[in-house]
Design an enzyme around this catalytic site. Sequence first.
Site, PDB file in Angstrom:
ATOM      1  N   ASN A 185      -4.989   1.900  -1.440  1.00  0.00           N
ATOM      2  CA  ASN A 185      -5.522   0.523  -1.519  1.00  0.00           C
ATOM      3  C   ASN A 185      -6.377   0.316  -2.761  1.00  0.00           C
ATOM      4  O   ASN A 185      -6.830  -0.803  -3.008  1.00  0.00           O
ATOM      5  CB  ASN A 185      -6.310   0.155  -0.251  1.00  0.00           C
ATOM      6  CG  ASN A 185      -7.725   0.687  -0.281  1.00  0.00           C
ATOM      7  OD1 ASN A 185      -7.995   1.735  -0.884  1.00  0.00           O
ATOM      8  ND2 ASN A 185      -8.647  -0.004   0.362  1.00  0.00           N
TER       9      ASN A 185
ATOM     10  N   HIS B 250       5.349   4.670  21.844  1.00  0.00           N
ATOM     11  CA  HIS B 250       4.583   5.891  22.090  1.00  0.00           C
ATOM     12  C   HIS B 250       4.903   7.006  21.090  1.00  0.00           C
ATOM     13  O   HIS B 250       4.019   7.760  20.673  1.00  0.00           O
ATOM     14  CB  HIS B 250       4.837   6.355  23.529  1.00  0.00           C
ATOM     15  CG  HIS B 250       4.053   7.570  23.914  1.00  0.00           C
ATOM     16  ND1 HIS B 250       2.686   7.663  23.745  1.00  0.00           N
ATOM     17  CD2 HIS B 250       4.451   8.758  24.448  1.00  0.00           C
ATOM     18  CE1 HIS B 250       2.274   8.843  24.169  1.00  0.00           C
ATOM     19  NE2 HIS B 250       3.319   9.539  24.592  1.00  0.00           N
TER      20      HIS B 250
ATOM     21  N   GLY C 244       0.030   1.639   9.684  1.00  0.00           N
ATOM     22  CA  GLY C 244      -0.679   2.038   8.472  1.00  0.00           C
ATOM     23  C   GLY C 244      -2.191   1.989   8.630  1.00  0.00           C
ATOM     24  O   GLY C 244      -2.903   2.864   8.130  1.00  0.00           O
ATOM     25  N   ALA C 245      -2.691   0.984   9.335  1.00  0.00           N
ATOM     26  CA  ALA C 245      -4.145   0.842   9.490  1.00  0.00           C
ATOM     27  C   ALA C 245      -4.717   1.997  10.317  1.00  0.00           C
ATOM     28  O   ALA C 245      -5.788   2.527  10.011  1.00  0.00           O
ATOM     29  CB  ALA C 245      -4.469  -0.499  10.145  1.00  0.00           C
TER      30      ALA C 245
ATOM     31  N   LYS D 139       0.807  -1.230   0.000  1.00  0.00           N
ATOM     32  CA  LYS D 139       0.000   0.000   0.000  1.00  0.00           C
ATOM     33  C   LYS D 139       0.838   1.279   0.000  1.00  0.00           C
ATOM     34  O   LYS D 139       0.484   2.252  -0.654  1.00  0.00           O
ATOM     35  CB  LYS D 139      -0.929   0.029   1.222  1.00  0.00           C
ATOM     36  CG  LYS D 139      -2.048  -0.996   1.173  1.00  0.00           C
ATOM     37  CD  LYS D 139      -2.973  -0.827   2.367  1.00  0.00           C
ATOM     38  CE  LYS D 139      -3.900  -2.003   2.516  1.00  0.00           C
ATOM     39  NZ  LYS D 139      -4.877  -1.827   3.588  1.00  0.00           N
TER      40      LYS D 139
HETATM   41  P1  ATR Z   1      -0.660  -2.055   9.822  1.00  0.00           P
HETATM   42  O1  ATR Z   1      -0.365  -1.532   8.454  1.00  0.00           O
HETATM   43  O2  ATR Z   1      -1.515  -3.281   9.853  1.00  0.00           O
HETATM   44  O3  ATR Z   1      -1.128  -0.991  10.751  1.00  0.00           O
HETATM   45  P2  ATR Z   1       1.969  -1.814  10.911  1.00  0.00           P
HETATM   46  O4  ATR Z   1       2.136  -0.521  10.193  1.00  0.00           O
HETATM   47  O5  ATR Z   1       3.101  -2.789  10.919  1.00  0.00           O
HETATM   48  O6  ATR Z   1       0.748  -2.625  10.345  1.00  0.00           O
HETATM   49  O7  ATR Z   1       1.540  -1.494  12.411  1.00  0.00           O
HETATM   50  C1  ATR Z   1       1.298  -2.489  13.356  1.00  0.00           C
HETATM   51  C2  ATR Z   1       0.785  -1.828  14.627  1.00  0.00           C
HETATM   52  O8  ATR Z   1       0.469  -2.839  15.571  1.00  0.00           O
HETATM   53  C3  ATR Z   1       1.806  -0.924  15.293  1.00  0.00           C
HETATM   54  O9  ATR Z   1       1.125   0.137  15.911  1.00  0.00           O
HETATM   55  C4  ATR Z   1       2.437  -1.862  16.323  1.00  0.00           C
HETATM   56  O10 ATR Z   1       3.016  -1.208  17.434  1.00  0.00           O
HETATM   57  P3  ATR Z   1       4.531  -0.624  17.330  1.00  0.00           P
HETATM   58  O11 ATR Z   1       4.425   0.673  16.600  1.00  0.00           O
HETATM   59  O12 ATR Z   1       4.957  -0.480  18.723  1.00  0.00           O
HETATM   60  O13 ATR Z   1       5.313  -1.660  16.565  1.00  0.00           O
HETATM   61  C5  ATR Z   1       1.207  -2.613  16.766  1.00  0.00           C
HETATM   62  N1  ATR Z   1       1.524  -3.915  17.386  1.00  0.00           N
HETATM   63  C6  ATR Z   1       2.009  -5.021  16.789  1.00  0.00           C
HETATM   64  N2  ATR Z   1       2.143  -6.032  17.661  1.00  0.00           N
HETATM   65  C7  ATR Z   1       1.746  -5.557  18.872  1.00  0.00           C
HETATM   66  C8  ATR Z   1       1.644  -6.113  20.183  1.00  0.00           C
HETATM   67  N3  ATR Z   1       1.999  -7.377  20.437  1.00  0.00           N
HETATM   68  N4  ATR Z   1       1.171  -5.322  21.172  1.00  0.00           N
HETATM   69  C9  ATR Z   1       0.826  -4.046  20.930  1.00  0.00           C
HETATM   70  N5  ATR Z   1       0.884  -3.464  19.716  1.00  0.00           N
HETATM   71  C10 ATR Z   1       1.342  -4.196  18.694  1.00  0.00           C
END
Ligand code: ATR
Length: 273
Positions: A86, A153, A129-130, A65
């Site tokens: 998308n 954070h 991204g979501a 994306k």
């Molecule tokens: P997407 O495009 O699906 O949003 P992404 O950009 O990789 O995928 O983002 C994943 C999100 O899930 C992030 O906010 C990530 O937190 P970090 O920024 O700290 O990596 C969060 N995430 C993934 N695994 C997690 C977990 N076990 N507990 C809490 N947050 C999690």
Amino acid sequence: MDRYLVFGHPVRHSKSPFIHTLFARQTQQELEYGLAEPAVDEFAQALRTFFDQGGKGCNVTVPFKEQAFTLVGRLSPRAKRAGAVNTIKLTDDGVLLGDNTDGAGLVADLKSHGVTLADSRILLLGAGGAARGALAPLLAELPSELVIANRTHTKAQQLAAEFHDLGPVIAQTYEQLAGPFDLVINSTSASLQGELPPLAPALIHTDIAIYDMMYGASDTAFISWAKQHGARQSMDGLGMLVEQAAEAFTVWRGIRPGTKQVLRELKRNLGVI
Ligand code: ATR
């Protein structure tokens, strides 16, 4: 016949062909919709080839994306805000228009479940991204406050700063969160690893609505957890999947398909009902 497809990797299990084929039948549009799974470094070439060979439009999913955002000739305002594309449409003047229908799909699905967004206090978990795609459409519904909490954070802070001009959005750590919230939206990918975001159970109450952008044949880990702690209403991302597809179909064909029956058929196909 007009050709569409979804690019992703992996994409074999995508439900988009199923959904768009039902939309086409319902609206009596002649089109075919397929799948493409290029190697991760071959997406740009695959996209070019698809449109060179007469493709009319495509969906783009994980992990392409953000790359799609850089490859199109024009961006819709909502794609620009989301930083990701998308949906791509070949316009009549031969330009590839990049759009993002994910956030609109989320809001449409929340509304179809009767969730009130205006004046509500919303907690958005995750800052990837979501989450980015959801922020502008959520803020457009005029919540009283939107709090972003993320494991890292600083990413939540960056996102809140970036969308601050659109409404009352702030970043807090998971430890700082204080209820009550009306709606919690889980945009994290935690459940892919079978994990839960570190949310205090005390934030869940009987009057809260829970939305998990993930979905599966049974409750996601987050939805099970929230139900255990007394959440009255929980929704998974299957409806969002159908709604974002309906929005993409509308961009391509200029006609809006109905989603209720298609969602029911998709649930049947997945063995949910
Ligand atoms: P997407 O495009 O699906 O949003 P992404 O950009 O990789 O995928 O983002 C994943 C999100 O899930 C992030 O906010 C990530 O937190 P970090 O920024 O700290 O990596 C969060 N995430 C993934 N695994 C997690 C977990 N076990 N507990 C809490 N947050 C999690």
